[in-house]
Write an enzyme that holds these catalytic residues in place. Structure first.
Site, PDB file in Angstrom:
ATOM      1  N   GLU A  17       0.820  -1.216   0.000  1.00  0.00           N
ATOM      2  CA  GLU A  17       0.000   0.000   0.000  1.00  0.00           C
ATOM      3  C   GLU A  17       0.851   1.263   0.000  1.00  0.00           C
ATOM      4  O   GLU A  17       0.332   2.371  -0.174  1.00  0.00           O
ATOM      5  CB  GLU A  17      -0.906   0.041   1.248  1.00  0.00           C
ATOM      6  CG  GLU A  17      -1.878  -1.119   1.400  1.00  0.00           C
ATOM      7  CD  GLU A  17      -1.291  -2.254   2.226  1.00  0.00           C
ATOM      8  OE1 GLU A  17      -0.059  -2.257   2.466  1.00  0.00           O
ATOM      9  OE2 GLU A  17      -2.061  -3.142   2.622  1.00  0.00           O
ATOM     10  N   LYS A  19       3.254   1.591   2.705  1.00  0.00           N
ATOM     11  CA  LYS A  19       3.575   1.807   4.137  1.00  0.00           C
ATOM     12  C   LYS A  19       5.001   2.309   4.303  1.00  0.00           C
ATOM     13  O   LYS A  19       5.280   3.137   5.157  1.00  0.00           O
ATOM     14  CB  LYS A  19       3.473   0.490   4.930  1.00  0.00           C
ATOM     15  CG  LYS A  19       2.110  -0.114   5.007  1.00  0.00           C
ATOM     16  CD  LYS A  19       2.156  -1.458   5.714  1.00  0.00           C
ATOM     17  CE  LYS A  19       2.937  -2.518   4.977  1.00  0.00           C
ATOM     18  NZ  LYS A  19       2.365  -2.937   3.691  1.00  0.00           N
ATOM     19  N   GLY A  20       5.896   1.745   3.464  1.00  0.00           N
ATOM     20  CA  GLY A  20       7.305   2.123   3.558  1.00  0.00           C
ATOM     21  C   GLY A  20       7.484   3.617   3.377  1.00  0.00           C
ATOM     22  O   GLY A  20       8.190   4.272   4.142  1.00  0.00           O
ATOM     23  N   GLN A 175       3.224  -6.490   5.247  1.00  0.00           N
ATOM     24  CA  GLN A 175       2.031  -7.032   4.590  1.00  0.00           C
ATOM     25  C   GLN A 175       0.844  -6.105   4.859  1.00  0.00           C
ATOM     26  O   GLN A 175       1.048  -4.928   5.071  1.00  0.00           O
ATOM     27  CB  GLN A 175       1.738  -8.476   5.042  1.00  0.00           C
ATOM     28  CG  GLN A 175       2.746  -9.489   4.540  1.00  0.00           C
ATOM     29  CD  GLN A 175       3.976  -9.594   5.421  1.00  0.00           C
ATOM     30  OE1 GLN A 175       3.875  -9.667   6.625  1.00  0.00           O
ATOM     31  NE2 GLN A 175       5.140  -9.616   4.818  1.00  0.00           N
TER      32      GLN A 175
HETATM   33  P1  IMP Z   1       4.309 -15.617   2.723  1.00  0.00           P
HETATM   34  O1  IMP Z   1       4.141 -14.459   3.652  1.00  0.00           O
HETATM   35  O2  IMP Z   1       5.617 -15.614   1.989  1.00  0.00           O
HETATM   36  O3  IMP Z   1       4.023 -16.925   3.403  1.00  0.00           O
HETATM   37  O4  IMP Z   1       3.200 -15.477   1.572  1.00  0.00           O
HETATM   38  C1  IMP Z   1       1.819 -15.608   1.860  1.00  0.00           C
HETATM   39  C2  IMP Z   1       1.007 -14.642   1.018  1.00  0.00           C
HETATM   40  O5  IMP Z   1       1.290 -13.303   1.447  1.00  0.00           O
HETATM   41  C3  IMP Z   1       1.325 -14.677  -0.462  1.00  0.00           C
HETATM   42  O6  IMP Z   1       0.126 -14.393  -1.163  1.00  0.00           O
HETATM   43  C4  IMP Z   1       2.311 -13.539  -0.640  1.00  0.00           C
HETATM   44  O7  IMP Z   1       2.336 -13.035  -1.951  1.00  0.00           O
HETATM   45  C5  IMP Z   1       1.756 -12.530   0.342  1.00  0.00           C
HETATM   46  N1  IMP Z   1       2.763 -11.589   0.857  1.00  0.00           N
HETATM   47  C6  IMP Z   1       3.711 -11.829   1.792  1.00  0.00           C
HETATM   48  N2  IMP Z   1       4.432 -10.731   2.020  1.00  0.00           N
HETATM   49  C7  IMP Z   1       3.930  -9.764   1.230  1.00  0.00           C
HETATM   50  C8  IMP Z   1       4.234  -8.385   1.028  1.00  0.00           C
HETATM   51  O8  IMP Z   1       5.118  -7.803   1.652  1.00  0.00           O
HETATM   52  N3  IMP Z   1       3.470  -7.712   0.120  1.00  0.00           N
HETATM   53  C9  IMP Z   1       2.464  -8.309  -0.568  1.00  0.00           C
HETATM   54  N4  IMP Z   1       2.128  -9.596  -0.408  1.00  0.00           N
HETATM   55  C10 IMP Z   1       2.857 -10.313   0.477  1.00  0.00           C
END
Ligand code: IMP
Ligand code: MG
Length: 328
Positions: A17, A19-20, A175
């Site tokens: 979004e 945030k950074g 996230q």
């Molecule tokens: P994980 O966090 O790597 O286990 O990924 C789980 C889900 O979260 C996936 O759909 C990733 O694409 C999403 N995701 C994880 N970190 C980010 C982020 O920083 N930005 C956007 N999506 C993220």
């Protein structure tokens, strides 16, 4: 100020979004004594433009870019090799990386975690070992920062840090709320809590949370395995103009219009005081794109002003809303 306070930046969509950018603006204000990351790990990518230079961080909080002591909190998971690489990258850019501290009880991502995560085909994870590491944390078989000799110089105890003397903290989330392990679209979520509750689980008590700053883009994006983007040529344009590719994996982000019910719910669940709406300059460059969802129905606004009013009218009137472009 008799006690520490914390202002919290949280994404209200699916990550990415901006945030950074917001945390960076806030850190630059000089108001904060510490910046802390409270969830996630190398799965996150924070893109920041500082003096015209593009800087991408994954783990190190943006405070380090402003000479502010910064903490990777216990809610985070750490790949030590990636951490040292990132510190070397930031040091090479001239930043003082000795400002970094790590919560002694943060968990460590191992090669086994990465290997397990790399087999994922259903969620579309970032394959950084995030999920398997949290699995071991909850299963009580994990390794923590204090078990790793190389991390010894960085370690802090969160109780002492937060409660021994009053300080001002800025907490930057990773996230977004709709990737939250409990409230997101399970199983298409990340493996940590991404909302304001996660801040409390890094050692703050609820009275210390001062302001919650929600961040959204004026359209939605999602990266992962579920089908999200509908067929619409304007989404392709938005991807190119907004450079909607993952900062960590380079994957194209799926795009849809802004969903006001999603944002409204995230604001309520997190007690949002201020809402930043990012990338207005991107939406401006696509014809007939002032669209949003209300109750799952697309509302097409005639112009930018109508669009802004639609957002303001839908949300709690006590929320202070600010519209921004991609960089400012
Ligand atoms: P994980 O966090 O790597 O286990 O990924 C789980 C889900 O979260 C996936 O759909 C990733 O694409 C999403 N995701 C994880 N970190 C980010 C982020 O920083 N930005 C956007 N999506 C993220
Ligand atoms: Mg990101």
């Amino acid at each position: 100020m008799e006690t520490s306070i914390v202002d919290v930046v949280i994404g209200m969509q699916y990550g990415d979004e901006g945030k950074g950018k917001i945390a960076n603006q806030m850190a630059a204000s000089g108001e904060y004594d510490y910046v802390i990351r409270f969830n996630g790990g190398g799965n996150a990518g924070h893109t920041i433009y500082l003096n015209g230079e593009k800087i991408v961080t994954h783990l190190v909080p943006c405070g380090v870019l402003h000479g502010i002591p910064s903490v990777i909190g216990n809610g985070c998971v750490i790949n030590t090799q990636k951490l040292f690489d990132e510190l070397a990258y930031l040091k090479g850019l001239g930043f003082d990386t000795t400002l970094l501290k790590i919560a002694e009880n943060a968990h460590i991502i191992t090669q086994d975690h990465i290997d397990e995560d790399s087999k994922d085909t259903t969620i579309g994870t970032t394959r950084t070992g995030n999920g398997p590491c949290y699995k071991d944390k909850v299963g009580r078989t994990g390794l923590r920062a204090k078990d790793i000799p190389e991390l010894e110089p960085y370690l802090v105890d969160m109780y002492t840090l937060i409660h021994s003397s009053p300080k001002k903290f800025l907490a930057e989330g990773a996230q977004g709320y709709w990737l939250d392990i409990d409230f997101g679209d399970y199983p298409y979520v990340t493996s940590s809590n991404t909302g304001v509750g996660a801040v409390l689980n890094n050692g703050f008590n609820y009275k210390q949370v001062r302001n919650v700053i929600g961040v959204i883009k004026c359209y939605s994006t999602y990266v992962g395995a579920k089908g999200y983007q509908k067929s619409d040529e304007r989404f392709e344009q938005l991807r190119e103009i907004g450079q909607e590719y993952g900062a960590t994996t380079g994957r194209p982000r799926q795009i849809d219009w802004l969903d006001l019910d999603e944002v409204n719910e995230a604001c309520k669940m997190n007690g949002v005081d201020f809402l930043i709406v990012n990338k207005m300059d991107v939406l401006r460059q696509v014809d007939s794109a002032w669209n949003l969802y209300e109750d799952q129905i697309i509302v097409s606004c005639s112009d930018e002003n109508t669009f802004m009013n639609c957002i303001a009218k839908y949300l709690d009137p006590s929320i202070d809303i600010e519209f921004q472009g991609q960089l400012h």
